[in-house]
Enzyme design. Structure first.
Site, short mmCIF file in Angstrom:
data_model
loop_
_atom_site.label_atom_id
_atom_site.label_comp_id
_atom_site.label_asym_id
_atom_site.label_seq_id
_atom_site.Cartn_x
_atom_site.Cartn_y
_atom_site.Cartn_z
N SER A 135 17.20 -6.99 -7.78
CA SER A 135 15.85 -7.38 -7.44
C SER A 135 15.52 -8.72 -7.79
O SER A 135 16.02 -9.12 -8.71
CB SER A 135 15.12 -6.60 -8.52
N LYS A 161 16.24 -6.74 -3.04
CA LYS A 161 14.89 -6.33 -3.29
C LYS A 161 14.11 -7.62 -3.43
O LYS A 161 14.47 -8.41 -4.64
CB LYS A 161 14.74 -4.99 -4.04
N LEU A 162 12.90 -8.08 -2.56
CA LEU A 162 12.30 -9.02 -3.09
C LEU A 162 10.91 -8.84 -3.58
O LEU A 162 10.25 -7.74 -2.93
CB LEU A 162 12.12 -9.76 -1.65
N LYS A 163 10.66 -9.17 -4.77
CA LYS A 163 9.04 -8.95 -5.06
C LYS A 163 8.25 -9.54 -4.12
O LYS A 163 8.52 -10.84 -3.95
CB LYS A 163 9.20 -9.61 -6.53
N ASP A 188 9.13 -4.93 -3.01
CA ASP A 188 8.46 -4.44 -3.99
C ASP A 188 7.22 -5.32 -4.53
O ASP A 188 7.16 -6.41 -4.88
CB ASP A 188 9.35 -4.18 -5.28
N ASN A 190 4.63 -4.01 -6.62
CA ASN A 190 3.99 -3.64 -7.96
C ASN A 190 2.50 -3.46 -7.80
O ASN A 190 2.12 -4.14 -8.80
CB ASN A 190 4.49 -4.55 -9.07
N GLU A 213 7.96 -0.83 -1.45
CA GLU A 213 7.83 0.11 -2.95
C GLU A 213 6.40 -0.56 -3.62
O GLU A 213 6.06 -1.63 -3.73
CB GLU A 213 8.91 -0.52 -3.74
N ASP A 238 6.96 4.14 -7.19
CA ASP A 238 7.40 3.54 -8.54
C ASP A 238 6.60 4.12 -9.56
O ASP A 238 6.39 5.22 -9.98
CB ASP A 238 7.88 2.27 -8.56
N LYS A 262 12.79 6.07 -12.26
CA LYS A 262 13.27 5.45 -13.61
C LYS A 262 13.06 6.52 -14.55
O LYS A 262 11.77 6.98 -14.88
CB LYS A 262 12.09 4.36 -13.64
N GLY A 290 15.08 -0.07 -12.17
CA GLY A 290 15.63 -0.52 -13.29
C GLY A 290 14.47 -1.19 -13.93
O GLY A 290 13.58 -1.65 -13.51
C1 LIG Z 1 13.99 -4.42 -11.61
C2 LIG Z 1 12.58 -4.32 -11.33
O1 LIG Z 1 12.06 -4.94 -10.23
N1 LIG Z 1 11.87 -3.55 -12.24
C3 LIG Z 1 10.70 -3.16 -11.91
C4 LIG Z 1 9.71 -4.30 -12.31
C5 LIG Z 1 10.00 -5.14 -13.73
C6 LIG Z 1 9.92 -6.47 -13.60
C7 LIG Z 1 9.94 -7.10 -14.83
C8 LIG Z 1 10.07 -6.49 -16.00
C9 LIG Z 1 10.09 -7.27 -17.27
C10 LIG Z 1 10.25 -6.45 -18.40
C11 LIG Z 1 10.19 -5.33 -18.35
C12 LIG Z 1 10.16 -4.36 -17.08
C13 LIG Z 1 10.00 -5.14 -15.81
C14 LIG Z 1 10.11 -4.09 -14.75
C15 LIG Z 1 10.39 -2.72 -10.68
O2 LIG Z 1 11.06 -2.11 -10.03
O3 LIG Z 1 9.01 -2.46 -10.53
MG LIG Z 2 8.91 -1.38 -8.67
#
Ligand SMILES: CC(=O)N[C@@H](Cc1ccc2ccccc2c1)C(=O)O
Ligand SMILES: [Mg+2]
Length: 367
Positions: A135, A161-163, A188, A190, A213, A238, A262, A290
Site C-alpha cells: 500500500s 495499491k495507491l491511496k 484505495d 478510504n 477500494e 473495506d 481485515k 492490513g
Molecule cells: C495498508 C493500508 O492501506 N491500510 C488501511 C489504511 C490505513 C492507513 C494508515 C493506518 C495507520 C495506522 C493504523 C491503520 C492504518 C490503516 C486500508 O487498507 O484502508
Molecule cells: Mg482500505
C-alpha cells in the site's frame, strides 16, 4: 482453558516514513498488544485500532477502556474458555470489533500453542506462502510517487495499491500505469468520495485496475451499489464490512464484487474465516487487508491470507515496509511472497528486549 489474566501493553512503533491517506498522515503507531496468560500456555493478540478514530470509530485508548471494563471480565470469569466461545461471551457488548478481535486472537493463540497447532492449520490454510502487495501513500508529487513505487517493485512486490483522494487520483494512476506497464494495480480511497464524484471515478476505468477500494462512506452500501453500476472497475469494500452479516448485505445489494478482509475490523480471525467462506460461496474474491500490524498481527494475517478464497495479493507486506525493527523476527519478502509461519499458534513471539524497549505502558487484568 482457564485464563489467569490478560496483560495489556502499549507499544510505540515509529514508521520508516510518513504514511498519508485520505484521512490523515501517520508517522508512528501506538499499538495495543494483549497477552493471554493460562496455566498451559500464553497467547498474543494485537489490536489494530489507531490512536484517533479516523479510519473507524475505534481508537486505542477506547479499546483499552472497553477491554478493562467490559470485555476482559466475562472472559476471565469463564471456568473453561474455548476460543470459539469468545465472540459469544463478548456479544452483549455492542461494536468494538478491534478490541474484541485482539482478545480473541490472544486466547486462540494460547489455545493453539497448548495444542501445538499452527494458526494456518487451524484456519484452513492451503498455501505455505502468500503473494505480497504493498500500500503506497499519497505523496507530494507524482515524481516522488514513481520513485517509491519503483523501489517497491525492485523489492519484488507483486501488486501496487495507491491511496487516492479528490485531486490525487487520475494523474498518479495514469503515471504509474504508463511508467510500469501491466503491473497489478489497485486504488484505495478510504471513503473520500461521494456519488457526485462518479464521473471522476469512471475515468479510472481506463487504467485496468484490479479494483477500487472503499470509494464512498462506510455506511454507503446503496450508494456503492449505484456507483458499481456506473464503473467497469470492480468495487471493493473495506471500512463497510464490519461483520459477516455486513458482507452478506453488501453482496446481496451488489455493493461489492471484491472484499478486503481485515480480522480486526470484523471482530476476529474466526469471523474473518466466516466472511471468507461466505464470499467463496458467492464467487466474491477476497484479499487480506492490513493495518500496519507488528509481526504478531502480521503472522496471523499471513496465515489467513493462505486460505483458498484469498485469490488476490493482500496488504501482507514485509515488516520493513513500515518498521525499521519489528517486535518479532521480521517478515521478509522472498520473490514477492511472504512465508506462512508453521510453528504452534502464531509461530512467532515478541523479542523480549525489543518489546521492553518499545513498551510505553503495561496493565495486568486478572487474578
Ligand atoms: C495498508 C493500508 O492501506 N491500510 C488501511 C489504511 C490505513 C492507513 C494508515 C493506518 C495507520 C495506522 C493504523 C491503520 C492504518 C490503516 C486500508 O487498507 O484502508
Ligand atoms: Mg482500505
Amino acid at each position: 482453558m482457564k485464563l489467569t489474566g490478560f496483560e495489556l501493553r502499549r507499544v510505540s512503533m515509529p514508521l520508516v516514513a510518513p504514511f498519508r491517506t485520505s484521512f490523515g498522515v501517520e508517522t508512528e503507531r501506538d499499538i495495543l498488544v494483549a497477552r493471554a496468560v493460562t496455566p498451559e500456555a500464553e497467547g498474543w493478540g494485537e489490536c489494530v485500532a489507531m490512536r484517533e478514530p479516523l479510519y473507524s470509530p475505534e481508537y486505542v485508548d477506547g479499546a483499552v477502556d472497553v477491554i478493562r471494563r467490559f470485555l476482559a471480565p466475562p472472559l476471565l470469569d469463564a471456568a473453561d474458555l474455548h476460543p470459539q466461545a469468545v465472540a459469544g461471551r463478548l456479544e452483549p457488548v455492542k461494536g468494538h470489533q478491534m478490541a474484541k478481535a485482539a482478545l480473541e486472537m490472544a486466547v486462540l493463540d494460547a489455545w493453539l500453542r497448548a495444542r501445538g497447532e499452527s494458526f494456518g492449520t487451524h484456519l484452513g490454510a492451503v498455501h505455505d506462502r502468500v503473494p505480497a502487495g504493498v500500500s503506497v501513500g499519497i505523496m507530494d508529487t507524482v515524481e516522488q510517487l514513481l520513485d517509491v513505487v519503483e523501489g517497491y517493485l525492485d523489492e519484488g512486490y507483486l501488486r501496487i495499491k495507491l491511496k487516492i483522494r479528490p485531486g490525487w487520483d487520475v494523474a498518479p494512476v495514469r503515471a504509474v500505469r504508463e511508467r510500469f506497464g501491466d503491473v497489478l494495480l489497485q486504488v484505495d480511497a478510504n471513503a473520500a468520495y461521494t456519488l457526485a464524484d462518479a464521473r471522476t471515478l469512471a475515468r479510472l476505468d481506463g487504467f485496468d485496475l484490479l479494483l477500487i477500494e472503499q470509494p464512498l462512506g462506510e455506511d454507503d452500501l446503496r450508494q456503492h451499489a449505484e456507483l458499481a453500476s456506473l464503473l467497469r472497475t470492480p468495487v471493493c469494500l473495506d471500512e463497510s464490512i464490519i461483520s459477516a452479516k455486513a458482507a452478506a448485505d453488501a453482496i446481496a445489494l451488489g455493493a461489492a464484487r471484491v472484499i478486503n478482509i481485515k480480522p480486526g475490523r470484523v471482530g476476529g480471525y474466526l469471523e474473518a474465516r466466516r466472511i471468507h467462506d461466505l464470499c467463496r460461496a458467492h464467487g466474491v474474491s477476497v484479499w487480506c487487508g492490513g493495518m500496519l500490524e507488528t509481526g504478531l498481527g502480521r503472522a496471523a494475517n499471513v496465515a489467513l491470507a493462505a486460505l483458498p478464497g484469498f485469490v488476490l495479493p493482500g496488504d501482507t507486506s514485509a515488516s520493513g515496509r513500515y518498521y525499521d525493527e519489528d517486535i518479532t523476527p521480521p517478515f521478509v519478502l522472498e520473490n514477492g511472497y511472504v512465508r506462512v509461519p508453521d510453528g504452534p499458534g502464531l509461530g512467532v513471539e515478541p523479542i523480549p528486549d525489543v518489546l521492553r524497549e518499545r513498551t510505553t505502558a503495561t496493565e495486568w487484568l486478572g487474578s
